[in-house]
Design an enzyme around this catalytic site. Sequence first.
Site, PDB file in Angstrom:
ATOM      1  N   GLY A   1       0.845  -1.205   0.000  1.00 30.65           N
ATOM      2  CA  GLY A   1       0.000   0.000   0.000  1.00 30.65           C
ATOM      3  C   GLY A   1       0.874   1.246   0.000  1.00 30.65           C
TER       4      GLY A   1
ATOM      5  N   ARG B   1       0.860  -4.971  -5.327  1.00 28.14           N
ATOM      6  CA  ARG B   1       0.970  -6.198  -4.541  1.00 28.14           C
ATOM      7  C   ARG B   1       1.250  -7.282  -5.580  1.00 28.14           C
ATOM      8  NH1 ARG B   1      -0.763  -4.104   0.514  1.00 28.14           N
ATOM      9  NH2 ARG B   1      -2.545  -2.712   0.295  1.00 28.14           N
TER      10      ARG B   1
ATOM     11  N   ASP C   1       5.801  -4.839   6.354  1.00 26.39           N
ATOM     12  CA  ASP C   1       6.528  -6.069   6.706  1.00 26.39           C
ATOM     13  C   ASP C   1       6.500  -7.106   5.587  1.00 26.39           C
ATOM     14  OD1 ASP C   1       3.842  -6.438   7.131  1.00 26.39           O
ATOM     15  OD2 ASP C   1       4.060  -7.420   9.075  1.00 26.39           O
TER      16      ASP C   1
ATOM     17  N   THR D   1       4.005   2.730   5.392  1.00 27.51           N
ATOM     18  CA  THR D   1       2.606   2.286   5.472  1.00 27.51           C
ATOM     19  C   THR D   1       1.860   3.243   6.392  1.00 27.51           C
ATOM     20  OG1 THR D   1       1.100   0.617   6.377  1.00 27.51           O
ATOM     21  CG2 THR D   1       3.341   0.570   7.223  1.00 27.51           C
TER      22      THR D   1
ATOM     23  N   ASP E   1      -0.441   2.421   8.256  1.00 25.75           N
ATOM     24  CA  ASP E   1      -1.046   1.673   9.370  1.00 25.75           C
ATOM     25  C   ASP E   1      -0.322   1.815  10.713  1.00 25.75           C
ATOM     26  OD1 ASP E   1      -2.845   0.794   7.479  1.00 25.75           O
ATOM     27  OD2 ASP E   1      -1.878  -1.148   7.179  1.00 25.75           O
TER      28      ASP E   1
ATOM     29  N   ASP F   1       1.856  -0.150  11.966  1.00 22.12           N
ATOM     30  CA  ASP F   1       1.709  -1.469  12.588  1.00 22.12           C
ATOM     31  C   ASP F   1       3.033  -2.204  12.773  1.00 22.12           C
ATOM     32  OD1 ASP F   1       2.139  -1.779   9.889  1.00 22.12           O
ATOM     33  OD2 ASP F   1       0.547  -3.253   9.568  1.00 22.12           O
TER      34      ASP F   1
ATOM     35  N   ARG G   1     -18.180  17.604  11.526  1.00 22.62           N
ATOM     36  CA  ARG G   1     -18.776  18.200  12.733  1.00 22.62           C
ATOM     37  C   ARG G   1     -19.797  19.274  12.371  1.00 22.62           C
ATOM     38  NH1 ARG G   1     -18.186  16.010  17.829  1.00 22.62           N
ATOM     39  NH2 ARG G   1     -16.038  15.431  18.179  1.00 22.62           N
TER      40      ARG G   1
ATOM     41  N   ARG H   1      -5.902  -1.752   9.004  1.00 22.34           N
ATOM     42  CA  ARG H   1      -5.925  -3.227   9.133  1.00 22.34           C
ATOM     43  C   ARG H   1      -6.175  -3.624  10.583  1.00 22.34           C
ATOM     44  NH1 ARG H   1      -3.542  -5.998   4.472  1.00 22.34           N
ATOM     45  NH2 ARG H   1      -2.470  -4.456   3.220  1.00 22.34           N
TER      46      ARG H   1
ATOM     47  N   GLU I   1     -16.162  11.440  20.262  1.00 26.25           N
ATOM     48  CA  GLU I   1     -16.839  11.050  21.507  1.00 26.25           C
ATOM     49  C   GLU I   1     -16.589   9.585  21.860  1.00 26.25           C
ATOM     50  OE1 GLU I   1     -18.065  13.342  19.420  1.00 26.25           O
ATOM     51  OE2 GLU I   1     -17.963  14.920  20.953  1.00 26.25           O
TER      52      GLU I   1
END
Length: 331
Positions: free
Chosen positions: A11, A72, A103, A126, A128, A130, A155, A172, A188
């Site tokens: 990505g 990919r 990774d 990435t 993410d 992660d 809002r 993910r 909230e």
Amino acid sequence: MKKIAVLTSGGDSQGMNAAVYATVRAALSNGMEIYGINHGYRGLIDGDVTKLDAKSVEGIVHRGGTVLGTARCPEMKTPEGQKKAVATLKKFGIEGLVVIGGDGSFAGAKVLSTVYGIKVIGIPGTIDNDLAYTDYTLGFDSAVAVVVNNVNMLRDTMSCNDRTCVVEVMGRDCGDIAMFAALCCGAEAVCVPEKGYDPDALAEVIKRNASKDKFDNIIIVAEGIRSDGTLDKGHEADKVMKDILDRLPTLNIRSISLGHLQRSGDATVYDRKLGILMGNLAVECLAEGKTDRVIGIKNDKVFDEDMVSALSEKKQFNQRIYDLANNLVKY
Ligand code: ADP
Ligand code: F6P
């Protein structure tokens, strides 16, 4: 080392272009030839390679996406695909490769080094966030900024209609985009995969707020919240809205998934700087003959670390950010 190459894989993320820019310019200033592999491992397998010069990366630092293209590429996981990838590197005389990705992309790089002796350096690209070994990955800050800016806009209409809005974000299995964004825009409620999904708790927040005359709510949900492993990207917001309506049938509520907007638009200044620092260090590593290293940032310092040990680390959940995101919005 005389000839190196750079590719972006998996990505895309904002900041990848800044890393490409710095990799190219640092290679040239080290007297190296530098090649760009187009569309990640797909281009490596197909021999889609371009020699780059200083002008090739002019004016790209701020831009989202990646000028090299990404993909990919399942074929890279097969020995046949890997042999073709190595054949391309050998054909161009490329000895070192900078891989910008997550990774999965690093796993491909590791094969190239372990089995075929190519020197590889990974840069974490990435949105993410992660990867355990680094505080931040390239693109995360920009993705959070996109979420925060969009929620600020939402809002306007949600508050004047006394409405609740469920906002789905990417990541993910990692809740970092959701909780950092929730904290920074005062959502909230926030739901992250690491904490499980509890629609009853969401209904309680909405009821509690209503009892204090607050009728507009932003609920940020990470796309990976369902722990049964079924990642239903782009549809979680609708599902969460339905779960809430099952509990509060008369609630005025809407849902939205921010989707690929989060990977779009200019990189934040933070991601530009991070990409430049990481690209530069990757070339320094190759110039010193290092291999199997990944670049990261910890406590504001950019470093390189052994790829295998870095990837074996388990990501620690950022409880402090999660608690703040939940506690500061209580009425
Ligand atoms: P990310 O790099 O963001 O984690 P992916 O997991 O989709 O994204 O991996 C990107 C690409 O890296 C894959 O499409 C494939 O080409 C390559 N890749 C992933 N895992 C491996 C592996 N185990 N061995 C070789 N190549 C891999
Ligand atoms: O890994 C980055 C990411 O944007 C995830 O947050 C998301 O689940 C996925 O990629 C989307 O992938 P694609 O661009 O293939 O739809």
